[in-house]
Design an enzyme around this catalytic site. Structure first.
Site, PDB file in Angstrom:
ATOM      1  N   GLU A 108     -37.719  24.022  -2.176  1.00 21.14           N
ATOM      2  CA  GLU A 108     -36.605  24.961  -1.952  1.00 21.14           C
ATOM      3  C   GLU A 108     -36.586  25.395  -0.492  1.00 21.14           C
ATOM      4  O   GLU A 108     -37.639  25.536   0.129  1.00 21.14           O
ATOM      5  CB  GLU A 108     -36.799  26.216  -2.822  1.00 21.14           C
ATOM      6  CG  GLU A 108     -36.104  26.183  -4.169  1.00 21.14           C
ATOM      7  CD  GLU A 108     -34.608  26.472  -4.093  1.00 21.14           C
ATOM      8  OE1 GLU A 108     -34.013  26.332  -3.009  1.00 21.14           O
ATOM      9  OE2 GLU A 108     -34.031  26.827  -5.127  1.00 21.14           O
ATOM     10  N   ASP A 109     -35.402  25.623   0.036  1.00 24.93           N
ATOM     11  CA  ASP A 109     -35.272  26.214   1.367  1.00 24.93           C
ATOM     12  C   ASP A 109     -35.580  27.700   1.306  1.00 24.93           C
ATOM     13  O   ASP A 109     -36.302  28.239   2.136  1.00 24.93           O
ATOM     14  CB  ASP A 109     -33.864  25.980   1.938  1.00 24.93           C
ATOM     15  CG  ASP A 109     -32.764  26.305   0.927  1.00 24.93           C
ATOM     16  OD1 ASP A 109     -33.066  26.483  -0.275  1.00 24.93           O
ATOM     17  OD2 ASP A 109     -31.592  26.393   1.337  1.00 24.93           O
ATOM     18  N   ASP A 112     -34.416  33.654  -3.377  1.00 23.37           N
ATOM     19  CA  ASP A 112     -33.820  34.984  -3.216  1.00 23.37           C
ATOM     20  C   ASP A 112     -34.087  35.783  -4.504  1.00 23.37           C
ATOM     21  O   ASP A 112     -35.135  36.404  -4.648  1.00 23.37           O
ATOM     22  CB  ASP A 112     -32.330  34.786  -2.915  1.00 23.37           C
ATOM     23  CG  ASP A 112     -31.580  36.070  -2.695  1.00 23.37           C
ATOM     24  OD1 ASP A 112     -32.214  37.122  -2.543  1.00 23.37           O
ATOM     25  OD2 ASP A 112     -30.335  36.043  -2.665  1.00 23.37           O
ATOM     26  N   PHE A 161     -29.400  38.204   4.927  1.00 19.38           N
ATOM     27  CA  PHE A 161     -28.773  36.889   4.922  1.00 19.38           C
ATOM     28  C   PHE A 161     -29.219  36.077   6.138  1.00 19.38           C
ATOM     29  O   PHE A 161     -29.155  36.554   7.272  1.00 19.38           O
ATOM     30  CB  PHE A 161     -27.251  37.055   4.923  1.00 19.38           C
ATOM     31  CG  PHE A 161     -26.514  35.767   4.764  1.00 19.38           C
ATOM     32  CD1 PHE A 161     -26.571  35.056   3.577  1.00 19.38           C
ATOM     33  CD2 PHE A 161     -25.756  35.246   5.810  1.00 19.38           C
ATOM     34  CE1 PHE A 161     -25.894  33.847   3.427  1.00 19.38           C
ATOM     35  CE2 PHE A 161     -25.076  34.047   5.674  1.00 19.38           C
ATOM     36  CZ  PHE A 161     -25.140  33.351   4.478  1.00 19.38           C
ATOM     37  N   ARG A 174     -25.616  24.609   9.065  1.00 15.67           N
ATOM     38  CA  ARG A 174     -26.846  24.007   8.522  1.00 15.67           C
ATOM     39  C   ARG A 174     -27.576  23.243   9.614  1.00 15.67           C
ATOM     40  O   ARG A 174     -28.774  23.015   9.528  1.00 15.67           O
ATOM     41  CB  ARG A 174     -26.507  23.039   7.380  1.00 15.67           C
ATOM     42  CG  ARG A 174     -25.915  23.699   6.149  1.00 15.67           C
ATOM     43  CD  ARG A 174     -25.857  22.675   5.015  1.00 15.67           C
ATOM     44  NE  ARG A 174     -24.992  23.091   3.926  1.00 15.67           N
ATOM     45  CZ  ARG A 174     -25.363  23.866   2.916  1.00 15.67           C
ATOM     46  NH1 ARG A 174     -26.580  24.330   2.862  1.00 15.67           N
ATOM     47  NH2 ARG A 174     -24.520  24.177   1.950  1.00 15.67           N
TER      48      ARG A 174
HETATM   49  P1  5GP Z   1     -31.713  32.444  -5.893  1.00 13.89           P
HETATM   50  O1  5GP Z   1     -31.314  31.620  -7.089  1.00 13.89           O
HETATM   51  O2  5GP Z   1     -33.204  32.505  -5.685  1.00 13.89           O
HETATM   52  O3  5GP Z   1     -31.104  33.837  -5.965  1.00 13.89           O
HETATM   53  O4  5GP Z   1     -31.042  31.808  -4.628  1.00 13.89           O
HETATM   54  C1  5GP Z   1     -31.411  30.553  -4.194  1.00 13.89           C
HETATM   55  C2  5GP Z   1     -30.318  29.891  -3.412  1.00 13.89           C
HETATM   56  O5  5GP Z   1     -29.378  30.829  -2.851  1.00 13.89           O
HETATM   57  C3  5GP Z   1     -30.892  29.149  -2.239  1.00 13.89           C
HETATM   58  O6  5GP Z   1     -31.282  27.838  -2.582  1.00 13.89           O
HETATM   59  C4  5GP Z   1     -29.749  29.190  -1.228  1.00 13.89           C
HETATM   60  O7  5GP Z   1     -28.860  28.135  -1.476  1.00 13.89           O
HETATM   61  C5  5GP Z   1     -29.042  30.494  -1.527  1.00 13.89           C
HETATM   62  N1  5GP Z   1     -29.497  31.580  -0.636  1.00 13.89           N
HETATM   63  C6  5GP Z   1     -30.302  32.630  -0.947  1.00 13.89           C
HETATM   64  N2  5GP Z   1     -30.465  33.460   0.106  1.00 13.89           N
HETATM   65  C7  5GP Z   1     -29.757  32.912   1.121  1.00 13.89           C
HETATM   66  C8  5GP Z   1     -29.551  33.295   2.507  1.00 13.89           C
HETATM   67  O8  5GP Z   1     -30.036  34.300   3.026  1.00 13.89           O
HETATM   68  N3  5GP Z   1     -28.769  32.452   3.243  1.00 13.89           N
HETATM   69  C9  5GP Z   1     -28.189  31.326   2.730  1.00 13.89           C
HETATM   70  N4  5GP Z   1     -27.458  30.589   3.558  1.00 13.89           N
HETATM   71  N5  5GP Z   1     -28.362  30.942   1.446  1.00 13.89           N
HETATM   72  C10 5GP Z   1     -29.139  31.721   0.652  1.00 13.89           C
END
Ligand code: 5GP
Length: 187
Positions: A108-109, A112, A161, A174
């Site tokens: 994962e990048d 959140d 963010f 990106r």
């Molecule tokens: P989660 O399911 O953990 O809430 O979110 C995961 C996905 O949300 C990440 O793989 C990414 O695509 C997106 N995401 C979460 N936080 C950020 C952020 O600060 N910036 C961006 N560009 N994408 C985010």
């Protein structure tokens, strides 16, 4: 927009400040790859990247890994074009490889709320991998809403963010080599 290391970038009148430079990201990714190579030296793991965000981290990580490995990608959507999670996850592209009996590492990048990783774990458990671990370059610890174990973490970051190095803002930016954080104070 240039893709070099800037101290800050302005997008739609919003200021993003440098959080991690290209050099810092590469150094940390190398450290993670070293640890993973050590932990998986007796097996051939499958790195599974979560598209789109993880494509750069995945490509750097596996090039620093010193063991044999395989890769695959699948695609989820949760943010759409917004800056906050929609709270829903949609599967947009399935895996091609068979993970049954394999050691898999989800790449994962950013984590959140943890919804995506929770969804992925549930999905993959059905295919009975031998083991499953998660590596994420960034983790927003204070945003986590699910009980999750992220086995390898690049950096814990505040719940703000971020963009760059694979992470988008409405699908753009990106290709920035560094990671930038939205400067909500405006200074
Ligand atoms: P989660 O399911 O953990 O809430 O979110 C995961 C996905 O949300 C990440 O793989 C990414 O695509 C997106 N995401 C979460 N936080 C950020 C952020 O600060 N910036 C961006 N560009 N994408 C985010």
């Amino acid at each position: 927009m240039s893709v070099k290391d800037f101290e800050s970038v302005i997008i739609n009148n919003e200021k993003f400040k440098l959080l991690f430079s290209e050099k810092q990201i590469q150094k940390r990714t190398k450290e993670l790859a070293k640890q993973i190579s050590e932990d998986y030296k007796r097996t051939v793991p499958v790195f599974i990247g979560v598209l789109n965000g993880s494509f750069l981290f995945m490509s750097d990580l596996i090039r620093y890994v010193s063991i044999d490995c395989e890769i695959d990608f699948f695609k989820l959507s949760s943010y759409g074009d917004a800056k906050i999670s929609s709270g829903r996850v949609k599967l947009l592209k399935e895996l091609n490889c068979d993970v049954n009996g394999r050691d898999i590492i989800i790449v994962e990048d950013i984590v959140d709320t943890g919804l995506s990783v929770k969804y992925i774990e549930k999905l993959f458990k059905k295919h009975k991998p031998k083991s499953m671990k998660v590596v994420s370059l960034l983790v927003k610890q204070d945003s986590l809403k699910y009980d999750l174990k992220i086995d390898y973490i690049g950096y814990n970051i505040p719940s703000k963010f971020v963009i760059g190095y694979g992470l988008d803002y409405a699908q753009k930016y990106r290709n920035l080599r560094s990671i930038y954080v939205l400067n909500e104070n405006g200074d």
